[in-house]
Scaffold this active site. Sequence first.
Site, mmCIF file in Angstrom:
data_model
loop_
_atom_site.group_PDB
_atom_site.id
_atom_site.type_symbol
_atom_site.label_atom_id
_atom_site.label_comp_id
_atom_site.label_asym_id
_atom_site.label_seq_id
_atom_site.Cartn_x
_atom_site.Cartn_y
_atom_site.Cartn_z
ATOM 1 N N ARG A 1 0.856 -1.196 0.000
ATOM 2 C CA ARG A 1 0.000 0.000 0.000
ATOM 3 C C ARG A 1 0.890 1.243 0.000
ATOM 4 O O ARG A 1 1.064 1.925 1.008
ATOM 5 C CB ARG A 1 -0.912 -0.009 1.220
ATOM 6 C CG ARG A 1 -1.710 -1.291 1.398
ATOM 7 C CD ARG A 1 -2.820 -1.426 0.394
ATOM 8 N NE ARG A 1 -3.950 -0.573 0.727
ATOM 9 C CZ ARG A 1 -5.124 -0.630 0.118
ATOM 10 N NH1 ARG A 1 -5.324 -1.496 -0.852
ATOM 11 N NH2 ARG A 1 -6.103 0.176 0.467
ATOM 12 N N GLN B 1 -0.191 2.751 -6.320
ATOM 13 C CA GLN B 1 -1.601 3.125 -6.447
ATOM 14 C C GLN B 1 -2.163 2.865 -7.840
ATOM 15 O O GLN B 1 -3.318 2.454 -7.980
ATOM 16 C CB GLN B 1 -1.783 4.602 -6.085
ATOM 17 C CG GLN B 1 -1.756 4.873 -4.591
ATOM 18 C CD GLN B 1 -1.961 6.335 -4.259
ATOM 19 O OE1 GLN B 1 -1.868 7.208 -5.137
ATOM 20 N NE2 GLN B 1 -2.222 6.621 -3.008
ATOM 21 N N ASP C 1 -3.313 -0.729 -8.043
ATOM 22 C CA ASP C 1 -4.044 -1.211 -6.865
ATOM 23 C C ASP C 1 -5.442 -1.707 -7.237
ATOM 24 O O ASP C 1 -6.411 -0.955 -7.228
ATOM 25 C CB ASP C 1 -4.131 -0.078 -5.839
ATOM 26 C CG ASP C 1 -4.718 -0.533 -4.516
ATOM 27 O OD1 ASP C 1 -5.134 -1.702 -4.414
ATOM 28 O OD2 ASP C 1 -4.768 0.291 -3.582
ATOM 29 N N SER D 1 -8.280 -1.253 -4.473
ATOM 30 C CA SER D 1 -8.930 0.050 -4.419
ATOM 31 C C SER D 1 -9.880 0.240 -5.595
ATOM 32 O O SER D 1 -10.979 0.779 -5.439
ATOM 33 C CB SER D 1 -7.877 1.172 -4.404
ATOM 34 O OG SER D 1 -7.158 1.162 -3.185
ATOM 35 N N TYR E 1 -4.967 -0.593 6.875
ATOM 36 C CA TYR E 1 -6.099 -1.486 7.102
ATOM 37 C C TYR E 1 -6.518 -1.430 8.571
ATOM 38 O O TYR E 1 -5.754 -1.047 9.449
ATOM 39 C CB TYR E 1 -5.719 -2.932 6.756
ATOM 40 C CG TYR E 1 -5.473 -3.193 5.298
ATOM 41 C CD1 TYR E 1 -6.526 -3.217 4.390
ATOM 42 C CD2 TYR E 1 -4.196 -3.418 4.822
ATOM 43 C CE1 TYR E 1 -6.302 -3.471 3.042
ATOM 44 C CE2 TYR E 1 -3.961 -3.672 3.477
ATOM 45 C CZ TYR E 1 -5.024 -3.701 2.603
ATOM 46 O OH TYR E 1 -4.797 -3.955 1.277
#
Length: 375
Positions: free
Chosen positions: A120, A125, A128, A131, A226
């Site tokens: 993460r 990103q 990801d 997400s 998380y």
Amino acid sequence: MKIGLLREPDFEHRVALLPEAVQKLEKKGHQVLFEPDAGAKAFAPDSAYTENGAVATKRTDILKNAELILTIQPLPVKELDHLQKGQVVVGVYNPLVNKELVNQFKEKGLTLLSLDNLPRTTRAQAMDILSSMATVAGYKSVLEAANRVPRFFPMFMSAAGTIKPAKMLILGAGVAGLQAIGTARKLGAVVEVFDVRAAVKEEVQSLGGKFIEVEGAKDDKDAGGYAVEQSDDFKNRQQEKIQEHAIKSDVIITTAQIPGKPAPKLITKASIEQMKPGSVIIDIAASSGGNTELTQDNKVVNHNGVMIVGNSQISSDMADDASRMFGNNVINFLEILTGENSALKLNFEDDIIAGCTITHEGDLISERIRKAYKN
């Protein structure tokens, strides 16, 4: 590099690459072999793949000849016998849970990269998939609720009188929860939100939600953003607070999950029995047991007039855009997985590749998975 795109199981409507993504890979020098009807449920016909340079190929031939095998859902164990050492399999394998399948990859000396195990980090990103799919799930869960609840979301004032806005409770303010807040507020619902991470309070409020706070939550900086397991004392106070708000809600959307562990039970049977008939719960944590005591994965339970929808495949219900987002994540991932002349390059000095490589040449590579399997 030869990339093999396989058709997903019948329950999965998404596909790992749409034809537009295939075109981008072909331009970079990759050859894409696709199984016929791979994209049919995502409204992508075989003709669209061939027009963009992909080659229709039997599944068994893809498994034997592709350097990289790409799916969303895990390959069946029996198909691993078709693979050879040196081939790379990329998908979403939930390695913290699917230990037996991971061990099969390890024993056969195969290379497995699981995109749900990406670190993460800011750099990761663009790859990801968690997400991306959570964004789809958060949006779709609100529409699912709006379709099922027998009430308006917004307030209405008319000659027939005033209709009060629906009250919604969202449990979990991760990507899915935040997307659900934004969507629900646009539809006019009054939204309350609970999350053990106080750090998300400002994000919740910026989207128009009211943050329900329970003091004393444990926040693990090593958990990568998380939620983490909480103390029994906190759980008791948390449950009292949640039940207080749950019984007043017309809609509850639950998204709370802890990687590698069962989803926390946040809504009790007793609370459900106090909710108004016609109320709806959409539980998108159903795959790991669900956030209510009555959730059943991929089933709708009607308990005293309250509908509990356990839907772990909700992203699959938006197959077109969900596939598009997934495919874009894959393309970004392949950028760092290939070197000169589009050749495969497994650089374990790269934190992204090291993080999502689960097995390679008979070893467990991901440090996170190695630690989890030792415990």
